[in-house]
Scaffold this motif. Structure first.
Motif, PDB file in Angstrom:
ATOM      1  N   ARG A  79       0.995  -1.249   0.142  1.00 54.50           N
ATOM      2  CA  ARG A  79       0.115  -0.011   0.066  1.00 54.50           C
ATOM      3  C   ARG A  79       0.779   1.172   0.076  1.00 54.50           C
ATOM      4  O   ARG A  79       1.928   1.204   0.680  1.00 54.50           O
ATOM      5  CB  ARG A  79      -0.880  -0.002   1.134  1.00 54.50           C
ATOM      6  N   ARG A  80       0.592   2.113  -0.795  1.00 55.63           N
ATOM      7  CA  ARG A  80       0.778   3.629  -0.844  1.00 55.63           C
ATOM      8  C   ARG A  80      -0.045   4.451  -0.089  1.00 55.63           C
ATOM      9  O   ARG A  80      -1.032   4.699  -0.803  1.00 55.63           O
ATOM     10  CB  ARG A  80       1.194   3.977  -2.140  1.00 55.63           C
ATOM     11  N   THR A 132       6.482   8.931  -5.092  1.00 58.28           N
ATOM     12  CA  THR A 132       6.801   8.728  -6.491  1.00 58.28           C
ATOM     13  C   THR A 132       7.814   7.503  -7.159  1.00 58.28           C
ATOM     14  O   THR A 132       7.984   7.289  -8.166  1.00 58.28           O
ATOM     15  CB  THR A 132       7.003  10.005  -7.433  1.00 58.28           C
ATOM     16  N   MET A 133       8.449   7.003  -5.987  1.00 57.69           N
ATOM     17  CA  MET A 133       9.709   6.158  -6.304  1.00 57.69           C
ATOM     18  C   MET A 133       8.968   4.939  -6.489  1.00 57.69           C
ATOM     19  O   MET A 133       9.798   4.073  -7.450  1.00 57.69           O
ATOM     20  CB  MET A 133      10.492   5.970  -5.087  1.00 57.69           C
ATOM     21  N   PHE A 134       8.083   4.431  -6.069  1.00 57.65           N
ATOM     22  CA  PHE A 134       7.226   3.060  -6.159  1.00 57.65           C
ATOM     23  C   PHE A 134       5.938   3.129  -6.641  1.00 57.65           C
ATOM     24  O   PHE A 134       5.437   4.031  -6.313  1.00 57.65           O
ATOM     25  CB  PHE A 134       7.213   2.480  -4.794  1.00 57.65           C
ATOM     26  N   SER A 135       5.560   2.108  -7.235  1.00 52.24           N
ATOM     27  CA  SER A 135       4.183   1.899  -7.988  1.00 52.24           C
ATOM     28  C   SER A 135       3.587   0.947  -7.460  1.00 52.24           C
ATOM     29  O   SER A 135       4.294   0.157  -6.500  1.00 52.24           O
ATOM     30  CB  SER A 135       4.351   1.362  -9.288  1.00 52.24           C
ATOM     31  N   ASP A 136       2.362   0.994  -7.436  1.00 52.09           N
ATOM     32  CA  ASP A 136       1.505  -0.154  -6.777  1.00 52.09           C
ATOM     33  C   ASP A 136       1.944  -1.661  -7.083  1.00 52.09           C
ATOM     34  O   ASP A 136       1.855  -2.332  -6.218  1.00 52.09           O
ATOM     35  CB  ASP A 136       0.064   0.092  -6.988  1.00 52.09           C
ATOM     36  N   ASP A 137       2.402  -1.640  -7.987  1.00 48.96           N
ATOM     37  CA  ASP A 137       2.957  -3.156  -8.588  1.00 48.96           C
ATOM     38  C   ASP A 137       4.345  -3.402  -8.652  1.00 48.96           C
ATOM     39  O   ASP A 137       4.734  -4.304  -9.177  1.00 48.96           O
ATOM     40  CB  ASP A 137       2.263  -3.340 -10.054  1.00 48.96           C
ATOM     41  N   PHE A 138       4.963  -2.748  -7.675  1.00 47.46           N
ATOM     42  CA  PHE A 138       6.409  -2.939  -7.470  1.00 47.46           C
ATOM     43  C   PHE A 138       6.696  -4.315  -6.937  1.00 47.46           C
ATOM     44  O   PHE A 138       6.110  -4.583  -5.771  1.00 47.46           O
ATOM     45  CB  PHE A 138       7.066  -1.872  -6.584  1.00 47.46           C
ATOM     46  N   LYS A 188      17.060   4.513  -7.844  1.00 46.01           N
ATOM     47  CA  LYS A 188      15.812   3.989  -8.300  1.00 46.01           C
ATOM     48  C   LYS A 188      15.000   3.661  -6.894  1.00 46.01           C
ATOM     49  O   LYS A 188      13.918   3.311  -7.040  1.00 46.01           O
ATOM     50  CB  LYS A 188      15.888   2.729  -8.904  1.00 46.01           C
ATOM     51  N   PHE A 189      15.618   3.579  -5.766  1.00 43.57           N
ATOM     52  CA  PHE A 189      15.235   3.169  -4.605  1.00 43.57           C
ATOM     53  C   PHE A 189      15.346   4.010  -3.786  1.00 43.57           C
ATOM     54  O   PHE A 189      16.668   4.748  -3.420  1.00 43.57           O
ATOM     55  CB  PHE A 189      15.972   1.866  -4.220  1.00 43.57           C
ATOM     56  N   CYS A 190      14.469   4.457  -2.662  1.00 40.33           N
ATOM     57  CA  CYS A 190      14.444   5.463  -1.716  1.00 40.33           C
ATOM     58  C   CYS A 190      15.332   4.999  -0.268  1.00 40.33           C
ATOM     59  O   CYS A 190      15.401   3.697   0.086  1.00 40.33           O
ATOM     60  CB  CYS A 190      12.935   5.783  -1.348  1.00 40.33           C
ATOM     61  N   GLU A 191      16.163   5.957   0.056  1.00 37.58           N
ATOM     62  CA  GLU A 191      17.184   5.471   1.097  1.00 37.58           C
ATOM     63  C   GLU A 191      16.235   5.189   2.406  1.00 37.58           C
ATOM     64  O   GLU A 191      16.770   4.218   3.177  1.00 37.58           O
ATOM     65  CB  GLU A 191      17.882   6.559   1.619  1.00 37.58           C
ATOM     66  N   LYS A 192      15.230   5.776   2.633  1.00 33.33           N
ATOM     67  CA  LYS A 192      14.291   5.760   3.973  1.00 33.33           C
ATOM     68  C   LYS A 192      13.732   4.115   3.639  1.00 33.33           C
ATOM     69  O   LYS A 192      13.895   3.630   4.693  1.00 33.33           O
ATOM     70  CB  LYS A 192      13.204   6.714   3.905  1.00 33.33           C
ATOM     71  N   ALA A 193      13.170   3.734   2.541  1.00 29.57           N
ATOM     72  CA  ALA A 193      12.580   2.741   2.392  1.00 29.57           C
ATOM     73  C   ALA A 193      13.795   1.463   2.486  1.00 29.57           C
ATOM     74  O   ALA A 193      13.405   0.475   2.993  1.00 29.57           O
ATOM     75  CB  ALA A 193      11.905   2.498   0.907  1.00 29.57           C
ATOM     76  N   TRP A 194      14.929   1.473   1.973  1.00 33.82           N
ATOM     77  CA  TRP A 194      15.834   0.781   2.049  1.00 33.82           C
ATOM     78  C   TRP A 194      16.176   0.341   3.541  1.00 33.82           C
ATOM     79  O   TRP A 194      16.688  -0.724   4.152  1.00 33.82           O
ATOM     80  CB  TRP A 194      17.302   0.999   1.287  1.00 33.82           C
ATOM     81  N   SER A 195      16.466   1.615   4.416  1.00 31.60           N
ATOM     82  CA  SER A 195      16.727   1.308   5.899  1.00 31.60           C
ATOM     83  C   SER A 195      15.760   0.685   6.384  1.00 31.60           C
ATOM     84  O   SER A 195      15.855   0.042   7.216  1.00 31.60           O
ATOM     85  CB  SER A 195      16.887   2.863   6.475  1.00 31.60           C
ATOM     86  N   VAL A 240       5.199   4.216   2.538  1.00 29.72           N
ATOM     87  CA  VAL A 240       4.840   2.973   1.471  1.00 29.72           C
ATOM     88  C   VAL A 240       5.020   1.688   2.472  1.00 29.72           C
ATOM     89  O   VAL A 240       5.927   1.654   3.287  1.00 29.72           O
ATOM     90  CB  VAL A 240       5.926   2.784   0.396  1.00 29.72           C
ATOM     91  N   ILE A 241       3.988   0.789   2.415  1.00 33.99           N
ATOM     92  CA  ILE A 241       4.141  -0.271   3.321  1.00 33.99           C
ATOM     93  C   ILE A 241       4.552  -1.359   2.262  1.00 33.99           C
ATOM     94  O   ILE A 241       3.994  -1.638   1.120  1.00 33.99           O
ATOM     95  CB  ILE A 241       2.847  -0.737   3.750  1.00 33.99           C
ATOM     96  N   PHE A 242       5.570  -2.304   2.762  1.00 31.88           N
ATOM     97  CA  PHE A 242       6.113  -3.433   1.996  1.00 31.88           C
ATOM     98  C   PHE A 242       5.603  -4.748   2.734  1.00 31.88           C
ATOM     99  O   PHE A 242       5.757  -4.867   3.885  1.00 31.88           O
ATOM    100  CB  PHE A 242       7.629  -3.311   1.809  1.00 31.88           C
TER     101      PHE A 242
END
Length: 129
Positions: free
Chosen positions: A41-42, A62-68, A85-92, A122-124
């Protein structure tokens, strides 16, 4: 010092010289688990953005789409091919979730992680392979 002891020490010293100085970091990088990372979910909280951001109409991530969905080795530094291509906050957040699960021997096959952006998280879903 006798000759045998000298040869043993020089052999060990020479072998260690071939390795980088951060042997511990090298061992950790090779042990990162392979995971399938998917966006669940975004979200975008417009009311918080309008109150606290310099750009009140920034919108959602804008970094990720719903179908990532991507298979990644999570942990350590972000690979060079993902930079930009990948957010630092998300990677952390993803690496932190994987390292927390490492103490449990990856008993759960899936876990969730959330990006650290409070106004557009963004929830992964992380699936261990």
């Amino acid at each position: 010092m006798n000759r045998r002891k000298f040869l043993k020490l020089s052999l060990v010293g020479g072998a260690l010289a071939l390795f980088p100085s951060n042997i511990k970091g090298m061992a950790l990088n090779s042990a990162h688990p392979q995971c399938r990372v998917s966006v669940v979910r975004r979200n975008c909280f417009d009311d918080l953005q309008s109150c606290y951001l310099d750009d009140p109409e920034a919108g959602g991530c804008t970094m990720f789409s719903d179908d990532f969905s991507e298979i990644l080795a999570l942990g350590g530094e972000m690979p060079h091919n993902l930079r930009g291509k990948f957010c630092e906050k998300a990677w952390s957040a993803l690496c932190a979730a994987v390292s927390e699960d490492a103490g449990c021997s990856f008993s759960a096959k899936t876990t969730l992680a959330s990006c650290g952006d409070p106004t557009r998280p963004v929830i992964f879903k992380i699936e261990y392979l």
